[in-house]
Design an enzyme around this catalytic site. Structure first.
Site, PDB file in Angstrom:
ATOM      1  N   GLY A 104       0.813  -1.206   0.000  1.00 48.48           N
ATOM      2  CA  GLY A 104       0.000   0.000   0.000  1.00 48.48           C
ATOM      3  C   GLY A 104       0.850   1.260   0.000  1.00 48.48           C
ATOM      4  O   GLY A 104       2.074   1.190  -0.199  1.00 48.48           O
ATOM      5  N   SER A 107       4.030   1.262   2.287  1.00 47.17           N
ATOM      6  CA  SER A 107       5.124   0.442   1.748  1.00 47.17           C
ATOM      7  C   SER A 107       5.829   1.170   0.607  1.00 47.17           C
ATOM      8  O   SER A 107       7.052   1.112   0.487  1.00 47.17           O
ATOM      9  CB  SER A 107       4.583  -0.877   1.218  1.00 47.17           C
ATOM     10  OG  SER A 107       3.872  -1.538   2.226  1.00 47.17           O
ATOM     11  N   ASP A 152      -8.515  -1.764  -0.605  1.00 45.99           N
ATOM     12  CA  ASP A 152      -9.313  -0.533  -0.489  1.00 45.99           C
ATOM     13  C   ASP A 152      -9.440   0.267  -1.783  1.00 45.99           C
ATOM     14  O   ASP A 152     -10.252   1.170  -1.865  1.00 45.99           O
ATOM     15  CB  ASP A 152      -8.701   0.397   0.568  1.00 45.99           C
ATOM     16  CG  ASP A 152      -8.814  -0.179   1.961  1.00 45.99           C
ATOM     17  OD1 ASP A 152      -9.694  -1.027   2.168  1.00 45.99           O
ATOM     18  OD2 ASP A 152      -8.022   0.215   2.829  1.00 45.99           O
ATOM     19  N   MET A 194     -14.832  -2.595   4.953  1.00 47.58           N
ATOM     20  CA  MET A 194     -13.557  -1.915   5.204  1.00 47.58           C
ATOM     21  C   MET A 194     -13.460  -0.606   4.415  1.00 47.58           C
ATOM     22  O   MET A 194     -14.145  -0.432   3.408  1.00 47.58           O
ATOM     23  CB  MET A 194     -12.401  -2.845   4.866  1.00 47.58           C
ATOM     24  CG  MET A 194     -12.207  -3.925   5.914  1.00 47.58           C
ATOM     25  SD  MET A 194     -10.790  -4.968   5.575  1.00 47.58           S
ATOM     26  CE  MET A 194     -10.712  -5.938   7.078  1.00 47.58           C
ATOM     27  N   GLY A 195     -12.584   0.267   4.840  1.00 51.58           N
ATOM     28  CA  GLY A 195     -12.378   1.555   4.167  1.00 51.58           C
ATOM     29  C   GLY A 195     -12.371   2.680   5.183  1.00 51.58           C
ATOM     30  O   GLY A 195     -13.427   3.177   5.574  1.00 51.58           O
ATOM     31  N   ARG A 282     -30.290  -6.047  12.235  1.00 48.59           N
ATOM     32  CA  ARG A 282     -29.047  -6.680  12.691  1.00 48.59           C
ATOM     33  C   ARG A 282     -27.849  -5.985  12.070  1.00 48.59           C
ATOM     34  O   ARG A 282     -27.941  -5.419  10.983  1.00 48.59           O
ATOM     35  CB  ARG A 282     -29.003  -8.160  12.274  1.00 48.59           C
ATOM     36  CG  ARG A 282     -30.231  -8.962  12.654  1.00 48.59           C
ATOM     37  CD  ARG A 282     -30.324  -9.092  14.179  1.00 48.59           C
ATOM     38  NE  ARG A 282     -31.701  -9.364  14.580  1.00 48.59           N
ATOM     39  CZ  ARG A 282     -32.164 -10.574  14.843  1.00 48.59           C
ATOM     40  NH1 ARG A 282     -31.366 -11.616  14.773  1.00 48.59           N
ATOM     41  NH2 ARG A 282     -33.416 -10.753  15.208  1.00 48.59           N
ATOM     42  N   HIS A 288     -12.498  -9.572   8.133  1.00 49.81           N
ATOM     43  CA  HIS A 288     -11.414 -10.111   7.303  1.00 49.81           C
ATOM     44  C   HIS A 288     -11.846 -11.065   6.207  1.00 49.81           C
ATOM     45  O   HIS A 288     -11.008 -11.454   5.390  1.00 49.81           O
ATOM     46  CB  HIS A 288     -10.334 -10.726   8.195  1.00 49.81           C
ATOM     47  CG  HIS A 288      -9.502  -9.657   8.844  1.00 49.81           C
ATOM     48  ND1 HIS A 288      -9.957  -8.951   9.933  1.00 49.81           N
ATOM     49  CD2 HIS A 288      -8.294  -9.141   8.530  1.00 49.81           C
ATOM     50  CE1 HIS A 288      -9.044  -8.055  10.278  1.00 49.81           C
ATOM     51  NE2 HIS A 288      -8.032  -8.149   9.443  1.00 49.81           N
ATOM     52  N   GLN A 290     -13.303 -10.096   3.853  1.00 48.33           N
ATOM     53  CA  GLN A 290     -13.112  -9.245   2.673  1.00 48.33           C
ATOM     54  C   GLN A 290     -11.702  -9.381   2.118  1.00 48.33           C
ATOM     55  O   GLN A 290     -11.430  -9.084   0.965  1.00 48.33           O
ATOM     56  CB  GLN A 290     -13.343  -7.774   3.041  1.00 48.33           C
ATOM     57  CG  GLN A 290     -14.763  -7.494   3.454  1.00 48.33           C
ATOM     58  CD  GLN A 290     -14.888  -6.155   4.176  1.00 48.33           C
ATOM     59  OE1 GLN A 290     -15.077  -5.117   3.562  1.00 48.33           O
ATOM     60  NE2 GLN A 290     -14.799  -6.172   5.480  1.00 48.33           N
ATOM     61  N   ARG A 291     -10.774  -9.747   2.961  1.00 44.84           N
ATOM     62  CA  ARG A 291      -9.366  -9.855   2.573  1.00 44.84           C
ATOM     63  C   ARG A 291      -8.983 -11.237   2.121  1.00 44.84           C
ATOM     64  O   ARG A 291      -8.103 -11.414   1.305  1.00 44.84           O
ATOM     65  CB  ARG A 291      -8.500  -9.593   3.798  1.00 44.84           C
ATOM     66  CG  ARG A 291      -8.289  -8.205   3.981  1.00 44.84           C
ATOM     67  CD  ARG A 291      -7.048  -7.930   4.702  1.00 44.84           C
ATOM     68  NE  ARG A 291      -6.966  -6.507   4.522  1.00 44.84           N
ATOM     69  CZ  ARG A 291      -6.078  -5.735   5.025  1.00 44.84           C
ATOM     70  NH1 ARG A 291      -5.141  -6.236   5.726  1.00 44.84           N
ATOM     71  NH2 ARG A 291      -6.098  -4.466   4.803  1.00 44.84           N
TER      72      ARG A 291
END
Ligand code: ATP
Length: 370
Positions: A104, A107, A152, A194-195, A282, A288, A290-291
């Site tokens: 990302g 890095s 992302d 996520m985001g 709910r 995770h 998503q990953r």
């Protein structure tokens, strides 16, 4: 013979293995030696067995493997010069003169810093008598190329980052599962995705699943978001819809910068008082899932084409070449200045953080030139 190393760094994303496979195979195809640095910058600082020569066969079957098989880590030592000094020494000791980093914006920032310091790092190693002048002689120019791996899709200057379409597909699949049970019980679901700064996943998931309402960080809701959402959900329910799906990005907030939490949205949807929706609601935090899992075809394609292009960029670089990263723009694989992308990305994150949402939207819409 050039010796090219590849590493994965920062948060993992589906497709990183495809990058490693493509770099290793292309490097060997072009007559170079290929290396993998295990555990991101941590492996570079530790050296030894963390840096391993790779054969074409070592990466067999990696396209369909999720996560990153060479590991990734957050490395505190690399933020400091002594850590980068050790990393430089390990590179020279392994004879590596080119590094392809998939990660990302953090890095890639680290990568740019490493390359700009490279001559002074070598000098210091000689001064400290850790390496001799003869040893550093062949390593005067370090080539670094970035590839963006992130679920992302949060890096400026590229249409897609490796992993974002896999994460999006996973979210859609999960929302489909949830919808079946939501319809059966006529329930509402608040789904957190996520985001933190970037609402790409939430927004596109909303489009792809036909969600009732979406909250993203870059386009915060006005203070009356409660009324706005309730009105939309009321309307949809009146039309006979038996399910309600609200997607909220982790970093969603209102115009004052206050976090819009899934709990608050749930309480609103569940409000049983006069005029309230009173829905059985709910919360599902996808987290995770998503990953994880394997990369979708698009990410495998992107990983392969960008891995190949990164090796080409390494081989064509001259000492004057600016450090680049590999982007996809209007369906073409292109090289772009790495630091520019990182700066634009940081500007956008700062605009969201500083609640300058007009600027954030403008930055989101601008594509910097190559
Ligand atoms: P993600 O998008 O998943 O957060 P990322 O690559 O942005 O991925 P970071 O944790 O920011 O993840 O960075 C990964 C590693 O890169 C850090 O642990 C550190 O070793 C190195 N790094 C990041 N920023 C810098 C920097 N400014 N200087 C030196 N090294 C850095």
């Amino acid at each position: 013979k050039k010796r090219i190393a590849v590493m994965t760094s920062g948060g993992d994303s589906p497709g990183m293995n495809g990058v490693v496979r493509a770099v290793v195979r292309m490097a060997i195809h072009m007559g170079c030696d290929a290396f993998a640095v295990y555990e991101g910058y941590e492996g570079l600082v530790r050296g030894g067995d963390y840096i391993k020569q790779m054969d074409g066969e070592d990466v067999r079957g990696w396209l369909s493997e999720g996560g990153t098989l060479i590991g990734t880590a957050r490395c505190m030592a690399f933020y400091e010069r002594p850590g980068r000094l050790t990393a430089a020494k390990n590179m020279v000791l392994h004879g590596i003169d080119a590094l392809i980093i998939c990660g990302g914006d953090g890095s890639l920032t680290g990568a740019d810093r490493f390359r700009s310091e490279w001559p002074s790092l070598l000098e210091e190693l000689v001064t400290n008598e850790e390496l001799s002048q003869d040893q550093i002689e062949p390593f005067q120019h370090l080539n670094i190329v970035g590839i963006v791996g992130s679920i992302d899709n949060d890096l400026s200057g590229t249409d897609a980052t490796i992993g974002c379409y896999s994460a999006l597909s996973r979210i859609c699949e999960m929302v489909d599962y949830i919808e079946a049970t939501a319809s059966s019980h006529s329930r509402a679901f608040v789904i957190e995705v996520m985001g933190r700064h970037c609402g790409w996943l939430a927004l596109l998931a909303g489009v792809a699943t036909g969600a009732d309402f979406v909250f993203i960080p870059e386009r915060p809701q006005d203070q009356d978001w409660r009324q706005a959402m309730s009105a939309v959900v009321h309307r949809h329910r009146k039309m006979g819809k038996r399910k309600t799906i609200v997607i909220v990005a982790e970093g969603a907030r209102d115009r004052d910068g206050a976090k819009i939490s899934p709990e608050e949205i749930r309480d609103l949807l569940a409000d049983k008082s006069e005029g309230g929706l009173g829905l059985d609601t709910r919360i599902t935090t996808l987290g995770h899932v998503q990953r994880g899992g394997t990369a979708v075809a698009y990410d495998r394609m992107l990983a392969t084409l960008q891995g190949v292009e990164a090796v080409k960029a390494v081989l064509e670089a001259t000492p004057e070449t600016e450090t680049c990263f590999i982007a996809i723009t209007e369906n073409k694989i292109v090289r772009k200045p790495l630091m520019r992308a990182v700066q634009e990305t940081k500007k956008l994150a700062a605009a969201v953080e500083g609640k300058d949402f007009e600027k954030a939207m403008a930055l989101r819409d601008t594509e910097f030139a190559d």
